[in-house]
Design a protein around this motif. Sequence first.
Motif, mmCIF file in Angstrom:
data_model
loop_
_atom_site.group_PDB
_atom_site.id
_atom_site.type_symbol
_atom_site.label_atom_id
_atom_site.label_comp_id
_atom_site.label_asym_id
_atom_site.label_seq_id
_atom_site.Cartn_x
_atom_site.Cartn_y
_atom_site.Cartn_z
ATOM 1 N N ASP A 75 28.957 28.195 36.544
ATOM 2 C CA ASP A 75 27.826 29.006 36.092
ATOM 3 C C ASP A 75 27.441 30.053 37.136
ATOM 4 O O ASP A 75 27.107 31.187 36.789
ATOM 5 C CB ASP A 75 26.622 28.115 35.757
ATOM 6 C CG ASP A 75 26.849 27.256 34.514
ATOM 7 O OD1 ASP A 75 27.751 27.568 33.706
ATOM 8 O OD2 ASP A 75 26.119 26.250 34.356
ATOM 9 N N ALA A 76 27.496 29.676 38.419
ATOM 10 C CA ALA A 76 27.187 30.627 39.491
ATOM 11 C C ALA A 76 28.212 31.760 39.526
ATOM 12 O O ALA A 76 27.850 32.926 39.735
ATOM 13 C CB ALA A 76 27.133 29.904 40.833
ATOM 14 N N ARG A 77 29.483 31.436 39.324
ATOM 15 C CA ARG A 77 30.533 32.462 39.307
ATOM 16 C C ARG A 77 30.314 33.436 38.151
ATOM 17 O O ARG A 77 30.439 34.649 38.315
ATOM 18 C CB ARG A 77 31.917 31.824 39.200
ATOM 19 C CG ARG A 77 32.392 31.177 40.464
ATOM 20 C CD ARG A 77 32.639 32.210 41.533
ATOM 21 N NE ARG A 77 33.278 31.624 42.692
ATOM 22 C CZ ARG A 77 33.958 32.317 43.571
ATOM 23 N NH1 ARG A 77 34.097 33.619 43.442
ATOM 24 N NH2 ARG A 77 34.497 31.717 44.610
ATOM 25 N N VAL A 78 30.006 32.915 36.970
ATOM 26 C CA VAL A 78 29.777 33.779 35.808
ATOM 27 C C VAL A 78 28.536 34.638 36.036
ATOM 28 O O VAL A 78 28.547 35.843 35.768
ATOM 29 C CB VAL A 78 29.662 32.950 34.507
ATOM 30 C CG1 VAL A 78 29.203 33.815 33.343
ATOM 31 C CG2 VAL A 78 31.004 32.290 34.183
ATOM 32 N N ALA A 79 27.467 34.041 36.555
ATOM 33 C CA ALA A 79 26.236 34.801 36.805
ATOM 34 C C ALA A 79 26.478 35.917 37.821
ATOM 35 O O ALA A 79 25.986 37.033 37.652
ATOM 36 C CB ALA A 79 25.125 33.868 37.297
ATOM 37 N N ALA A 80 27.246 35.624 38.863
ATOM 38 C CA ALA A 80 27.540 36.649 39.874
ATOM 39 C C ALA A 80 28.345 37.792 39.261
ATOM 40 O O ALA A 80 28.073 38.964 39.520
ATOM 41 C CB ALA A 80 28.297 36.037 41.046
ATOM 42 N N ARG A 189 44.032 43.074 35.791
ATOM 43 C CA ARG A 189 44.238 43.763 37.057
ATOM 44 C C ARG A 189 43.892 42.776 38.157
ATOM 45 O O ARG A 189 43.252 41.757 37.910
ATOM 46 C CB ARG A 189 43.368 45.020 37.136
ATOM 47 C CG ARG A 189 41.887 44.742 37.031
ATOM 48 C CD ARG A 189 41.117 46.058 36.912
ATOM 49 N NE ARG A 189 39.772 45.844 36.444
ATOM 50 C CZ ARG A 189 38.766 45.423 37.204
ATOM 51 N NH1 ARG A 189 38.968 45.180 38.470
ATOM 52 N NH2 ARG A 189 37.570 45.262 36.709
ATOM 53 N N THR A 190 44.320 43.023 39.353
ATOM 54 C CA THR A 190 44.054 42.082 40.437
ATOM 55 C C THR A 190 42.557 41.962 40.638
ATOM 56 O O THR A 190 41.875 42.953 40.892
ATOM 57 C CB THR A 190 44.721 42.548 41.740
ATOM 58 O OG1 THR A 190 46.111 42.724 41.481
ATOM 59 C CG2 THR A 190 44.533 41.532 42.833
ATOM 60 N N VAL A 191 42.072 40.756 40.476
ATOM 61 C CA VAL A 191 40.645 40.489 40.666
ATOM 62 C C VAL A 191 40.514 39.616 41.886
ATOM 63 O O VAL A 191 41.033 38.495 41.899
ATOM 64 C CB VAL A 191 40.038 39.794 39.427
ATOM 65 C CG1 VAL A 191 38.567 39.508 39.651
ATOM 66 C CG2 VAL A 191 40.248 40.623 38.189
ATOM 67 N N PRO A 192 39.874 40.086 42.946
ATOM 68 C CA PRO A 192 39.760 39.258 44.148
ATOM 69 C C PRO A 192 38.944 38.018 43.880
ATOM 70 O O PRO A 192 38.037 38.020 43.045
ATOM 71 C CB PRO A 192 39.059 40.178 45.156
ATOM 72 C CG PRO A 192 38.354 41.212 44.340
ATOM 73 C CD PRO A 192 39.138 41.353 43.064
ATOM 74 N N GLU A 193 39.292 36.937 44.583
ATOM 75 C CA GLU A 193 38.495 35.726 44.460
ATOM 76 C C GLU A 193 37.085 36.036 44.904
ATOM 77 O O GLU A 193 36.874 36.769 45.854
ATOM 78 C CB GLU A 193 39.086 34.623 45.328
ATOM 79 C CG GLU A 193 40.406 34.121 44.788
ATOM 80 C CD GLU A 193 41.055 33.089 45.673
ATOM 81 O OE1 GLU A 193 40.346 32.417 46.423
ATOM 82 O OE2 GLU A 193 42.273 32.960 45.601
ATOM 83 N N GLY A 194 36.144 35.506 44.159
ATOM 84 C CA GLY A 194 34.759 35.686 44.532
ATOM 85 C C GLY A 194 34.056 36.787 43.744
ATOM 86 O O GLY A 194 32.880 36.984 43.894
#
Length: 197
Positions: A75-80, A189-194
Amino acid sequence: MTHDTAPRPRPARQRILAAADELFYSRGVLSTGIDAVTDHADVARKSLYNNFASKDDLVHAWLEQRHRDWRGYYDARVAAAQGEGSVDGAGLVLAVFDAYLDHAMAAGEGFRGCGLLNTAAGYPPDSAVRQLVRRQKQEVEDLLALGSPTHADMLSHLLEGAVTRAGLEGSPDRLHRAREQAAVILGARTVPEGGQG
């Protein structure tokens, strides 16, 4: 008027769950007895049974807590990602992989893979523990399907295989590679972690 600033002791249930989390994950559920949990939690055996009907009840509560913890990372990843703009399907899928990585990184040097799968492996196929873990894993696959309905099954296999191997190796490296492979599968496309790239 003075205020006592000393931290209040956590309730026994929280201490027991915290002890169970540490011991069950590091040693395994079947290798960890109730006495080890109560000693580690610094509670009386009676306290454990006042909060949990049995060891199986404690195992269920622990598995539910681990899954809630993972869901919090997701949930934190999606919210960010939403805070940085809209989240596309690939972003939703990669948030699942990132949450697995976050959970692995939280384990630090003691990383042993997926606590849910490790626990389920010790129980018979028709057990309540296995049923609970199957439901939790289905929820993860459903989240993958939100981002990529046509690839959810493949992505689920990639993710669970990677976390299993990562646990055997004691390193999240396989999860990093699986995330990269998921991006390729999705044509992202390349999506950086985080976050969004």
